[in-house]
Design a protein around this motif. Structure first.
Motif, PDB file in Angstrom:
ATOM      1  N   LEU A 146       0.763  -1.363   0.070  1.00  0.00           N
ATOM      2  CA  LEU A 146       0.003   0.206  -0.061  1.00  0.00           C
ATOM      3  C   LEU A 146       0.737   1.230   0.043  1.00  0.00           C
ATOM      4  N   ALA A 147       1.817   1.318   0.862  1.00  0.00           N
ATOM      5  CA  ALA A 147       2.968   2.353   0.903  1.00  0.00           C
ATOM      6  C   ALA A 147       3.592   2.501  -0.497  1.00  0.00           C
ATOM      7  N   ALA A 148       3.875   1.656  -1.357  1.00  0.00           N
ATOM      8  CA  ALA A 148       4.381   1.522  -2.586  1.00  0.00           C
ATOM      9  C   ALA A 148       3.442   2.183  -3.625  1.00  0.00           C
ATOM     10  N   LEU A 149       2.062   1.729  -3.573  1.00  0.00           N
ATOM     11  CA  LEU A 149       1.207   2.313  -4.285  1.00  0.00           C
ATOM     12  C   LEU A 149       0.921   3.777  -4.123  1.00  0.00           C
ATOM     13  N   LEU A 150       0.763   4.011  -2.884  1.00  0.00           N
ATOM     14  CA  LEU A 150       0.663   5.594  -2.778  1.00  0.00           C
ATOM     15  C   LEU A 150       2.040   6.336  -3.088  1.00  0.00           C
ATOM     16  N   ASP A 151       2.981   5.848  -3.054  1.00  0.00           N
ATOM     17  CA  ASP A 151       4.245   6.557  -3.664  1.00  0.00           C
ATOM     18  C   ASP A 151       4.075   6.625  -5.073  1.00  0.00           C
ATOM     19  N   GLY A 152       3.861   5.328  -5.759  1.00  0.00           N
ATOM     20  CA  GLY A 152       3.640   5.377  -7.274  1.00  0.00           C
ATOM     21  C   GLY A 152       2.677   6.297  -7.801  1.00  0.00           C
ATOM     22  N   ILE A 153       1.359   6.580  -7.164  1.00  0.00           N
ATOM     23  CA  ILE A 153       0.353   7.310  -7.594  1.00  0.00           C
ATOM     24  C   ILE A 153       0.873   8.672  -7.410  1.00  0.00           C
ATOM     25  N   LEU A 155       4.050   9.931  -7.585  1.00  0.00           N
ATOM     26  CA  LEU A 155       5.183  10.276  -8.579  1.00  0.00           C
ATOM     27  C   LEU A 155       4.188  10.309 -10.068  1.00  0.00           C
ATOM     28  N   GLN A 156       3.154   9.488 -10.313  1.00  0.00           N
ATOM     29  CA  GLN A 156       2.706   9.764 -11.443  1.00  0.00           C
ATOM     30  C   GLN A 156       1.897  10.854 -11.557  1.00  0.00           C
ATOM     31  N   VAL A 157       1.096  11.330 -10.694  1.00  0.00           N
ATOM     32  CA  VAL A 157       0.604  12.723 -10.615  1.00  0.00           C
ATOM     33  C   VAL A 157       1.642  13.946 -10.986  1.00  0.00           C
ATOM     34  N   LEU A 158       2.698  13.709 -10.260  1.00  0.00           N
ATOM     35  CA  LEU A 158       3.633  14.991 -10.277  1.00  0.00           C
ATOM     36  C   LEU A 158       4.399  14.764 -11.702  1.00  0.00           C
ATOM     37  N   LEU A 159       4.672  13.640 -12.302  1.00  0.00           N
ATOM     38  CA  LEU A 159       5.392  13.742 -13.650  1.00  0.00           C
ATOM     39  C   LEU A 159       4.451  13.822 -14.908  1.00  0.00           C
ATOM     40  N   THR A 160       3.483  13.335 -14.681  1.00  0.00           N
ATOM     41  CA  THR A 160       2.469  13.667 -15.976  1.00  0.00           C
ATOM     42  C   THR A 160       2.034  15.012 -15.863  1.00  0.00           C
ATOM     43  N   GLY A 161       1.889  15.644 -14.803  1.00  0.00           N
ATOM     44  CA  GLY A 161       1.143  17.006 -14.748  1.00  0.00           C
ATOM     45  C   GLY A 161      -0.489  16.798 -14.556  1.00  0.00           C
ATOM     46  N   GLY A 162      -0.765  15.345 -14.162  1.00  0.00           N
ATOM     47  CA  GLY A 162      -2.045  15.376 -13.908  1.00  0.00           C
ATOM     48  C   GLY A 162      -2.779  15.781 -12.663  1.00  0.00           C
ATOM     49  N   GLU A 163      -3.943  15.325 -12.384  1.00  0.00           N
ATOM     50  CA  GLU A 163      -4.768  15.711 -11.310  1.00  0.00           C
ATOM     51  C   GLU A 163      -4.812  14.625 -10.210  1.00  0.00           C
ATOM     52  N   PHE A 164      -4.992  14.887  -9.275  1.00  0.00           N
ATOM     53  CA  PHE A 164      -5.103  13.509  -8.034  1.00  0.00           C
ATOM     54  C   PHE A 164      -6.546  12.886  -8.445  1.00  0.00           C
ATOM     55  N   ASP A 165      -6.601  11.628  -8.749  1.00  0.00           N
ATOM     56  CA  ASP A 165      -7.990  11.138  -8.940  1.00  0.00           C
ATOM     57  C   ASP A 165      -8.431  10.249  -7.686  1.00  0.00           C
ATOM     58  N   PRO A 166      -9.343  10.701  -6.974  1.00  0.00           N
ATOM     59  CA  PRO A 166      -9.606  10.033  -5.652  1.00  0.00           C
ATOM     60  C   PRO A 166     -10.099   8.594  -6.025  1.00  0.00           C
ATOM     61  N   ALA A 167     -11.173   8.747  -6.824  1.00  0.00           N
ATOM     62  CA  ALA A 167     -12.099   7.483  -7.386  1.00  0.00           C
ATOM     63  C   ALA A 167     -10.829   6.357  -7.984  1.00  0.00           C
ATOM     64  N   TYR A 168     -10.060   6.805  -8.723  1.00  0.00           N
ATOM     65  CA  TYR A 168      -8.890   5.803  -9.005  1.00  0.00           C
ATOM     66  C   TYR A 168      -8.057   5.124  -7.823  1.00  0.00           C
ATOM     67  N   THR A 169      -7.550   6.143  -7.316  1.00  0.00           N
ATOM     68  CA  THR A 169      -6.934   5.850  -6.038  1.00  0.00           C
ATOM     69  C   THR A 169      -7.537   4.746  -4.937  1.00  0.00           C
ATOM     70  N   ARG A 170      -8.788   5.244  -4.704  1.00  0.00           N
ATOM     71  CA  ARG A 170      -9.622   4.346  -3.766  1.00  0.00           C
ATOM     72  C   ARG A 170      -9.554   2.994  -4.432  1.00  0.00           C
ATOM     73  N   GLU A 171      -9.997   2.753  -5.792  1.00  0.00           N
ATOM     74  CA  GLU A 171     -10.033   1.375  -6.131  1.00  0.00           C
ATOM     75  C   GLU A 171      -8.824   0.759  -6.296  1.00  0.00           C
ATOM     76  N   MET A 172      -7.591   1.200  -6.683  1.00  0.00           N
ATOM     77  CA  MET A 172      -6.548   0.389  -6.491  1.00  0.00           C
ATOM     78  C   MET A 172      -6.175   0.188  -5.464  1.00  0.00           C
ATOM     79  N   LEU A 173      -6.206   1.112  -4.122  1.00  0.00           N
ATOM     80  CA  LEU A 173      -6.104   0.652  -2.722  1.00  0.00           C
ATOM     81  C   LEU A 173      -6.833  -0.418  -2.150  1.00  0.00           C
ATOM     82  N   ALA A 174      -8.128  -0.497  -2.693  1.00  0.00           N
ATOM     83  CA  ALA A 174      -8.752  -1.471  -2.327  1.00  0.00           C
ATOM     84  C   ALA A 174      -8.653  -2.693  -2.819  1.00  0.00           C
ATOM     85  N   ARG A 175      -7.929  -2.830  -4.279  1.00  0.00           N
ATOM     86  CA  ARG A 175      -7.765  -4.189  -4.631  1.00  0.00           C
ATOM     87  C   ARG A 175      -6.494  -4.716  -3.986  1.00  0.00           C
TER      88      ARG A 175
END
Length: 197
Positions: A146-153, A155-175
């Motif tokens: 879970l810590a690794a996934l948080l880290d990866g999310i 980094l992806q937000v920062l490196l791609t210039g995207g926005e934090f996506d709570p729904a996607y984050t919640r789904e991946m963490l739940a998996r």
């Protein structure tokens, strides 16, 4: 003339270093720029931090401590009635709600460990602290994942210039969190870093 006693000077120097890195990047960090930002004599920075690596270690540890304190004080992480994925998503959302600047600052310091071995033990502290905070809600291997996934999310937000996506984050963490009940935990692998990998 006797030296003026200033017990908070070291703390002011660390905070100044964070502001310098935030404004100019690590390339702009020097004892001189930090002394000017902290409004202290140049000798004070070298007295408290003999090298720039020592100053960077202190700055990164301060970032780690700030995030860990926020996580420790989050009631959702300690409430078994709140799904772990929900609590972690809310925590990450609160971190990003302060703007990209503070998150970018921490990750610039974190990634500096690639070239500066002195920072690597401190860089790993974040994952260890995060995993320890959620270990009572799951098994140790899943906590590290879970810590690794948080880290990866992040980094992806920062490196791609995207926005934090709570729904996607919640789904991946739940998996990942839900998989703990189905997949037996294996032994911890070697060479774990901040992301626990």
């Amino acid at each position: 003339m006797a030296r003026r006693h200033d017990p908070e000077r070291r703390e002011r120097i660390i905070e100044a270093a964070l502001r310098v890195v935030g404004a100019r990047g690590i390339a702009g960090l020097s004892h001189r720029t930090v002394a000017a930002e902290a409004d202290v004599p140049l000798g004070s920075t070298t007295y408290h931090f003999a090298s720039l690596d020592e100053l960077l270690v202190a700055a990164l540890r301060r970032c780690n401590e700030n995030f860990a304190r926020t996580a420790r004080e989050d009631p959702g992480l300690h409430d078994p009635a709140v799904p772990l994925a929900d609590a972690l998503t809310r925590l990450l959302g609160e971190w990003f709600s302060g703007g990209r600047g503070p998150v970018e600052l921490e990750y610039e310091l974190y990634l500096a460990a690639l070239r500066r071995p002195a920072l690597r033990p401190v860089a790993s502290e974040w994952a260890e602290e995060m995993a320890a905070l959620v270990a009572h809600r799951t098994d140790p291997a899943t906590a590290r994942a879970l810590a690794a996934l948080l880290d990866g999310i992040c980094l992806q937000v920062l490196l791609t210039g995207g926005e934090f996506d709570p729904a996607y984050t919640r789904e991946m963490l739940a998996r990942v969190a839900g998989g703990a009940a189905r997949v037996p935990a294996g032994p911890a692998g070697p060479g774990r870093t901040r992301s626990g990998t």
